[in-house]
Design a protein around this motif. Sequence first.
Motif, PDB file in Angstrom:
ATOM      1  N   ASP A   1      -8.067   4.209  -4.814  1.00  0.00           N
ATOM      2  CA  ASP A   1      -7.536   5.593  -4.660  1.00  0.00           C
ATOM      3  C   ASP A   1      -6.203   5.756  -4.128  1.00  0.00           C
ATOM      4  O   ASP A   1      -6.017   4.936  -2.952  1.00  0.00           O
ATOM      5  CB  ASP A   1      -8.648   6.487  -4.020  1.00  0.00           C
ATOM      6  N   ALA A   2      -5.209   6.555  -4.365  1.00  0.00           N
ATOM      7  CA  ALA A   2      -3.968   6.499  -3.865  1.00  0.00           C
ATOM      8  C   ALA A   2      -3.285   8.136  -4.080  1.00  0.00           C
ATOM      9  O   ALA A   2      -3.620   8.898  -4.955  1.00  0.00           O
ATOM     10  CB  ALA A   2      -3.023   5.817  -4.610  1.00  0.00           C
ATOM     11  N   HIS A   3      -2.934   8.475  -3.193  1.00  0.00           N
ATOM     12  CA  HIS A   3      -1.832   9.713  -3.352  1.00  0.00           C
ATOM     13  C   HIS A   3      -0.491   9.224  -4.028  1.00  0.00           C
ATOM     14  O   HIS A   3       0.171   8.353  -3.722  1.00  0.00           O
ATOM     15  CB  HIS A   3      -1.495  10.461  -1.936  1.00  0.00           C
ATOM     16  N   CYS A   4      -0.153   9.875  -5.192  1.00  0.00           N
ATOM     17  CA  CYS A   4       0.723   9.502  -6.049  1.00  0.00           C
ATOM     18  C   CYS A   4       1.663  10.850  -6.457  1.00  0.00           C
ATOM     19  O   CYS A   4       1.043  12.024  -6.917  1.00  0.00           O
ATOM     20  CB  CYS A   4       0.194   8.845  -7.413  1.00  0.00           C
TER      21      CYS A   4
ATOM     22  N   MET B   1       3.672   6.139  -4.317  1.00  0.00           N
ATOM     23  CA  MET B   1       2.391   5.946  -4.172  1.00  0.00           C
ATOM     24  C   MET B   1       1.877   5.551  -2.679  1.00  0.00           C
ATOM     25  O   MET B   1       2.594   4.580  -2.284  1.00  0.00           O
ATOM     26  CB  MET B   1       2.162   5.082  -5.187  1.00  0.00           C
ATOM     27  N   ARG B   2       0.690   5.989  -2.140  1.00  0.00           N
ATOM     28  CA  ARG B   2       0.056   5.519  -0.923  1.00  0.00           C
ATOM     29  C   ARG B   2      -1.299   5.178  -1.223  1.00  0.00           C
ATOM     30  O   ARG B   2      -1.879   6.133  -1.451  1.00  0.00           O
ATOM     31  CB  ARG B   2       0.305   6.396   0.136  1.00  0.00           C
ATOM     32  N   ILE B   3      -1.676   4.042  -1.290  1.00  0.00           N
ATOM     33  CA  ILE B   3      -3.209   3.464  -1.500  1.00  0.00           C
ATOM     34  C   ILE B   3      -4.013   4.234  -0.168  1.00  0.00           C
ATOM     35  O   ILE B   3      -3.492   3.767   0.968  1.00  0.00           O
ATOM     36  CB  ILE B   3      -3.261   2.041  -1.664  1.00  0.00           C
ATOM     37  N   LYS B   4      -4.993   4.717  -0.827  1.00  0.00           N
ATOM     38  CA  LYS B   4      -5.943   5.139   0.546  1.00  0.00           C
ATOM     39  C   LYS B   4      -7.129   4.754   0.663  1.00  0.00           C
ATOM     40  O   LYS B   4      -7.646   4.454   1.703  1.00  0.00           O
ATOM     41  CB  LYS B   4      -6.146   6.719   0.333  1.00  0.00           C
TER      42      LYS B   4
ATOM     43  N   LYS C   1       0.741  -1.092   0.026  1.00  0.00           N
ATOM     44  CA  LYS C   1       0.012   0.180  -0.102  1.00  0.00           C
ATOM     45  C   LYS C   1       0.802   1.154  -0.007  1.00  0.00           C
ATOM     46  O   LYS C   1       0.383   2.418  -0.337  1.00  0.00           O
ATOM     47  CB  LYS C   1      -1.046  -0.085   1.064  1.00  0.00           C
ATOM     48  N   HIS C   2       2.185   1.101   0.280  1.00  0.00           N
ATOM     49  CA  HIS C   2       3.009   2.272   0.342  1.00  0.00           C
ATOM     50  C   HIS C   2       4.121   1.515  -0.754  1.00  0.00           C
ATOM     51  O   HIS C   2       4.937   0.744  -0.265  1.00  0.00           O
ATOM     52  CB  HIS C   2       3.698   2.485   1.647  1.00  0.00           C
TER      53      HIS C   2
END
Length: 157
Positions: A75-78, A133-136, A4-5
């Motif tokens: 959804d991810a912060h990328c 990338m961090r999956i949210k 996830k990270h």
Amino acid sequence: TMKKHVEFEWPLNQCELQTFNLFQFNHNLYSPNFNDESFCIVLSPNGLSTVPRSDGHTLVKVKVLKLPLNVSAFDAHCIIKLQAWNDVESCVMTLDQSNNRFRYDIMDNEFQQQFVCNAALQNVSKMKIVVQMRIKKVYDLKQEEIDQNQWCNLRII
């Protein structure tokens, strides 16, 4: 197992750099796959016909190659960071996408991409692209959010 990270760095080799400097409109370079073969970076040196007003611009995106079983999207912060050097100067561009939806079937024109004017990337002698990338959020096949406590059952750790 998908993490996830994740952070992935793609330093382009000399052959890839030569290709980058020669490629015309509608051609792509692909990074090695990362995060359990789930993603790759797509670098389009001179734009794509599937992305309006991109002719003459370099595009960078993260492409989904596969998703865990029973997952339709996430959804991810990328953050995508492109660093390039030529004989005269260096260039750093960063695209910070705080809430990006990733799915397998996303079209180029739907995806937020990094647009870079090619004038800044003339005769590049060194380049690397870094993705963080961090999956949210994760969604099932019905597009319903999956509780984070269940992610390990989907092999997302």
